[in-house]
Design an enzyme around this catalytic site. Structure first.
Site, PDB file in Angstrom:
ATOM      1  N   ASP A 194      -1.725   3.272  -3.337  1.00  0.00           N
ATOM      2  CA  ASP A 194      -1.957   4.209  -2.089  1.00  0.00           C
ATOM      3  C   ASP A 194      -1.218   4.150  -1.083  1.00  0.00           C
ATOM      4  O   ASP A 194      -0.088   3.001  -0.895  1.00  0.00           O
ATOM      5  CB  ASP A 194      -3.616   4.284  -1.853  1.00  0.00           C
ATOM      6  CG  ASP A 194      -3.798   2.548  -1.604  1.00  0.00           C
ATOM      7  OD1 ASP A 194      -2.785   1.960  -1.342  1.00  0.00           O
ATOM      8  OD2 ASP A 194      -5.143   2.271  -1.886  1.00  0.00           O
ATOM      9  N   ASN A 243     -16.961  -1.864   0.324  1.00  0.00           N
ATOM     10  CA  ASN A 243     -18.064  -0.790  -0.226  1.00  0.00           C
ATOM     11  C   ASN A 243     -17.752  -0.809  -1.650  1.00  0.00           C
ATOM     12  O   ASN A 243     -18.437   0.333  -2.098  1.00  0.00           O
ATOM     13  CB  ASN A 243     -17.733   0.396   0.528  1.00  0.00           C
ATOM     14  CG  ASN A 243     -16.438   1.114   0.601  1.00  0.00           C
ATOM     15  OD1 ASN A 243     -15.211   0.637  -0.220  1.00  0.00           O
ATOM     16  ND2 ASN A 243     -16.023   2.293   1.068  1.00  0.00           N
ATOM     17  N   HIS A 269     -14.875   0.209  -3.144  1.00  0.00           N
ATOM     18  CA  HIS A 269     -14.038   1.045  -3.611  1.00  0.00           C
ATOM     19  C   HIS A 269     -12.702   0.130  -4.397  1.00  0.00           C
ATOM     20  O   HIS A 269     -12.358  -0.885  -4.125  1.00  0.00           O
ATOM     21  CB  HIS A 269     -13.266   1.852  -2.389  1.00  0.00           C
ATOM     22  CG  HIS A 269     -12.497   0.945  -1.455  1.00  0.00           C
ATOM     23  ND1 HIS A 269     -12.055   1.606  -0.103  1.00  0.00           N
ATOM     24  CD2 HIS A 269     -11.661  -0.076  -1.541  1.00  0.00           C
ATOM     25  CE1 HIS A 269     -11.420   0.712   0.499  1.00  0.00           C
ATOM     26  NE2 HIS A 269     -11.049  -0.293  -0.255  1.00  0.00           N
TER      27      HIS A 269
HETATM   28  P1  PGA Z   1      -8.316  -6.382   1.630  1.00  0.00           P
HETATM   29  O1  PGA Z   1      -8.576  -4.969   0.919  1.00  0.00           O
HETATM   30  O2  PGA Z   1      -7.561  -6.972   0.448  1.00  0.00           O
HETATM   31  O3  PGA Z   1      -7.526  -6.252   2.765  1.00  0.00           O
HETATM   32  O4  PGA Z   1      -9.814  -6.971   1.744  1.00  0.00           O
HETATM   33  C1  PGA Z   1      -9.151  -4.881  -0.307  1.00  0.00           C
HETATM   34  C2  PGA Z   1      -9.281  -3.073  -0.473  1.00  0.00           C
HETATM   35  O5  PGA Z   1      -9.698  -2.550   0.517  1.00  0.00           O
HETATM   36  O6  PGA Z   1      -9.326  -2.726  -1.535  1.00  0.00           O
END
Ligand code: PGA
Length: 261
Positions: free
Chosen positions: A67, A136, A138
């Site tokens: 992304d 959350n 995702h």
């Molecule tokens: P993070 O993000 O590794 O910074 O905790 C993970 C994500 O949102 O997929």
């Protein structure tokens, strides 16, 4: 799904790196799906070490990132282009012509997303996809209610995601609210998936993804339907798993048919 509970972040990062290294030794021209965020930093660090100290070769690798924020150009220090170059690509011998990160500055996003999907297919599909998980639930920026068959497209970020990512920006208002992201359907086509989760802030999402129902509300739960997914969680991220003892029991006793004497 195989759940592996790790002692700590370092052990998790090393195990995931060993999985990537094993693939590259067997298939030097493998296609890797890569993730950003704080979670995979330890994995990239270990892969860089394997490259520098043990000659792990990335020269034939193709990569696709999950992304990118809409509106951030590749030089922006919070863009995922910048993140990947700073934290991984510039330290290894990957061919930058074989690196793909979704564009956050496309003129025609519809056409770009179609091209990205097409390009993954042309390159033979993703052999190993690395994922993190949002608080959350995702995967990539597939926020709650993303179709479990979704493809690469623009998503509006959930408030929770904006809050979580605000720590990287000078001001909360600077966090983009749109992103281009591979879909859940795109991710599910990877031949192998490795998800990494660390820290107590992920415990609820991990429990819902691994032990809850398959639901578009927790897009990581779609991984229950994947034939070859390893879900790594450190001790804190695994805190909400009710079947944790069983996962550790399986680790100690991997399924095997009895040998006939
Ligand atoms: P993070 O993000 O590794 O910074 O905790 C993970 C994500 O949102 O997929």
């Amino acid at each position: 799904m195989e759940v592996v509970v790790c002692r700590d972040y370092q052990e998790m990062s090393k195990s995931a790196a060993a999985m990537v290294a094993q693939l590259l030794r067997r298939k030097p021209h493998a296609v890797l799906g890569l993730a950003t965020g704080s979670t995979p930093l330890g994995l990239y660090k270990e892969l860089i070490r394997l490259h520098k100290q043990e000659g792990l070769d990335f020269s034939q690798v193709t990569s696709f990132n999950l992304d990118e924020y809409v509106g951030l150009d590749p030089q922006h220090d919070q863009s995922y282009h910048y993140f990947m170059h700073e934290n991984f690509f510039r330290h290894i011998n990957i061919n930058l012509r074989q690196v793909h990160v979704p564009s956050g500055t496309a003129k025609d996003y519809g056409a770009f997303c179609q091209w990205y999907e097409q390009r993954i297919k042309e390159c033979g599909g993703i052999d190993l996809q690395v994922l993190g998980i949002g608080s959350n639930g995702h995967i990539a920026f597939n926020e709650p209610l993303s179709s479990l068959q979704s493809r690469t497209r623009i998503k509006t970020l959930a408030r929770q995601t904006i809050e979580d990512n605000a720590r990287f920006f000078a001001r909360r208002e600077d966090v983009p609210i749109f992103a281009v992201t591979m879909g859940v359907g795109t991710i599910m086509e990877a031949r192998r998936i490795v998800l990494l989760a660390n820290g107590g802030a992920k415990a609820k999402a991990v429990a819902a993804a691994v032990e809850g129902p398959v639901s578009a509300m927790i897009t990581a739960s779609a991984l229950q339907m994947h034939p070859d997914c390893t879900f790594y969680a450190d001790d804190d991220a695994a805190a909400g798993l009710t079947m944790r003892d069983y996962y550790q029991w399986i680790q100690a006793h991997p399924p095997a048919a009895p040998t006939i004497q």
